[in-house]
Scaffold this motif. Structure first.
Motif, mmCIF file in Angstrom:
data_model
loop_
_atom_site.group_PDB
_atom_site.id
_atom_site.type_symbol
_atom_site.label_atom_id
_atom_site.label_comp_id
_atom_site.label_asym_id
_atom_site.label_seq_id
_atom_site.Cartn_x
_atom_site.Cartn_y
_atom_site.Cartn_z
ATOM 1 N N SER A 33 6.756 -7.841 -4.205
ATOM 2 C CA SER A 33 7.795 -8.529 -3.447
ATOM 3 C C SER A 33 8.164 -7.745 -2.191
ATOM 4 O O SER A 33 7.881 -6.540 -2.083
ATOM 5 C CB SER A 33 9.038 -8.732 -4.317
ATOM 6 N N ARG A 34 8.832 -8.411 -1.264
ATOM 7 C CA ARG A 34 9.307 -7.727 -0.060
ATOM 8 C C ARG A 34 10.210 -6.557 -0.436
ATOM 9 O O ARG A 34 10.136 -5.478 0.148
ATOM 10 C CB ARG A 34 10.067 -8.704 0.836
ATOM 11 N N ASP A 91 -2.385 0.895 1.768
ATOM 12 C CA ASP A 91 -2.656 1.748 0.609
ATOM 13 C C ASP A 91 -1.847 1.290 -0.602
ATOM 14 O O ASP A 91 -2.347 1.247 -1.727
ATOM 15 C CB ASP A 91 -2.328 3.200 0.959
ATOM 16 N N LEU A 92 -0.587 0.922 -0.376
ATOM 17 C CA LEU A 92 0.266 0.447 -1.471
ATOM 18 C C LEU A 92 -0.296 -0.832 -2.080
ATOM 19 O O LEU A 92 -0.391 -0.966 -3.309
ATOM 20 C CB LEU A 92 1.690 0.204 -0.951
ATOM 21 N N LEU A 93 -0.677 -1.781 -1.236
ATOM 22 C CA LEU A 93 -1.236 -3.037 -1.741
ATOM 23 C C LEU A 93 -2.567 -2.802 -2.455
ATOM 24 O O LEU A 93 -2.865 -3.441 -3.465
ATOM 25 C CB LEU A 93 -1.421 -4.026 -0.591
ATOM 26 N N ALA A 94 -3.373 -1.877 -1.937
ATOM 27 C CA ALA A 94 -4.681 -1.594 -2.535
ATOM 28 C C ALA A 94 -4.553 -0.974 -3.919
ATOM 29 O O ALA A 94 -5.462 -1.088 -4.743
ATOM 30 C CB ALA A 94 -5.493 -0.678 -1.626
ATOM 31 N N ARG A 109 6.966 -14.860 -4.363
ATOM 32 C CA ARG A 109 6.472 -13.730 -5.155
ATOM 33 C C ARG A 109 6.166 -12.499 -4.308
ATOM 34 O O ARG A 109 6.303 -11.384 -4.775
ATOM 35 C CB ARG A 109 5.224 -14.138 -5.943
ATOM 36 N N GLY A 110 5.729 -12.694 -3.074
ATOM 37 C CA GLY A 110 5.464 -11.551 -2.223
ATOM 38 C C GLY A 110 4.067 -11.551 -1.653
ATOM 39 O O GLY A 110 3.506 -12.605 -1.330
ATOM 40 N N PHE A 111 3.471 -10.362 -1.544
ATOM 41 C CA PHE A 111 2.168 -10.192 -0.910
ATOM 42 C C PHE A 111 1.201 -9.499 -1.869
ATOM 43 O O PHE A 111 1.599 -8.682 -2.693
ATOM 44 C CB PHE A 111 2.302 -9.327 0.351
ATOM 45 N N ILE A 116 -4.861 -10.205 3.102
ATOM 46 C CA ILE A 116 -3.496 -10.086 2.582
ATOM 47 C C ILE A 116 -2.936 -11.491 2.444
ATOM 48 O O ILE A 116 -2.796 -12.213 3.441
ATOM 49 C CB ILE A 116 -2.608 -9.255 3.527
ATOM 50 N N LYS A 117 -2.636 -11.883 1.226
ATOM 51 C CA LYS A 117 -2.118 -13.227 0.968
ATOM 52 C C LYS A 117 -0.619 -13.198 0.723
ATOM 53 O O LYS A 117 -0.088 -12.243 0.146
ATOM 54 C CB LYS A 117 -2.827 -13.855 -0.236
ATOM 55 N N THR A 118 0.039 -14.254 1.174
ATOM 56 C CA THR A 118 1.455 -14.453 0.884
ATOM 57 C C THR A 118 1.566 -15.446 -0.259
ATOM 58 O O THR A 118 1.038 -16.554 -0.173
ATOM 59 C CB THR A 118 2.206 -15.012 2.108
#
Length: 233
Positions: free
Chosen positions: A168-169, A157-160, A215-217, A209-211
């Protein structure tokens, strides 16, 4: 309530950019402008844009190279190119790079908006429906569904909510784990791994989901729709 379609304009000429932005805003677009190819490449991966208008020359950079790089990076929105170059070879170069249309300057504003809407309609007709995140922690499409744990759901949900934008991590950890007293950001990698395994193959859900190194995800593709978000028309 239907939100205004987002449109990205990439051109280093402030007079042209300003005129286009004002005119397209009057046609109901939420316009964002950039004058550098490097920053534009990042924005072009954001699936939230309905289309992009890119000049063939962006300062010292090539708009054609930008379009080619954007398509290679997964950009899917319609792209219209603007140029004073009218030779067949110039048009062919833009289209072969991945542009959907090529408009020669000077042009009629009515022609530009008409051609823009044609490309948006074509894209909408072929765009798949986004996957759906439900309140019961299920991610589903018309053909497949998968149950998520509370943590997996919160991470997705956060990434979306930040499509095309790398988190970032540290940012993810602070948002989802820091308040629980968890001691290591490595937990982010663990749960990204859990999600990737559950969502394999990613093509079933229309995103992955890409790394991004250092920079992060981020989500690449059509982000899932959260349970509180209705379809726009």
């Amino acid at each position: 309530m239907t939100s205004a379609p987002r449109l990205l304009i990439v051109d280093d000429d402030p007079e042209i950019t300003s005129a286009l932005a004002r005119g397209l805003a009057l046609h109901g677009y939420a316009v964002e402008t950039l004058n550098r190819a490097e920053s534009a490449l990042i924005e072009l991966r954001d699936p939230g844009y309905s289309a992009a208008i890119i000049d063939v020359m962006i300062g010292p950079d090539s708009g054609i190279d930008l379009v080619r790089a954007a398509r290679a990076a997964g950009a899917r929105m319609p792209i219209l190119m603007l140029s004073a170059l009218s030779e067949v070879e110039d048009r062919a170069a833009g289209l072969e790079a991945g542009a959907d249309d090529y408009i020669v300057k000077p042009f009629s504003f009515d022609e530009l908006t008409a051609r823009l809407k044609v490309q948006e309609s074509r894209a909408a007709a072929t765009r798949p429906a986004p996957a759906r995140l439900s309140a019961d922690r299920t991610l589903s499409t018309d053909t497949r569904s998968v149950a998520l744990t509370d943590r997996e759901y919160a991470l997705l949900d956060l990434l979306a909510r930040h499509p095309g934008t790398p988190l970032s991590r540290g940012e993810i950890f602070d948002a989802l784990w820091a308040s629980d007293g968890s001691g290591s950001e490595n937990v982010v990698d663990v749960y990204v791994g859990y999600l990737r395994k559950k969502l394999s193959p990613a093509s079933d859900f229309g995103f992955e989901i890409k790394t991004l190194r250092n920079r992060g995800f981020c989500l690449d593709g059509l982000p899932p729709r959260p349970p509180h978000q209705g379809l726009t028309t």
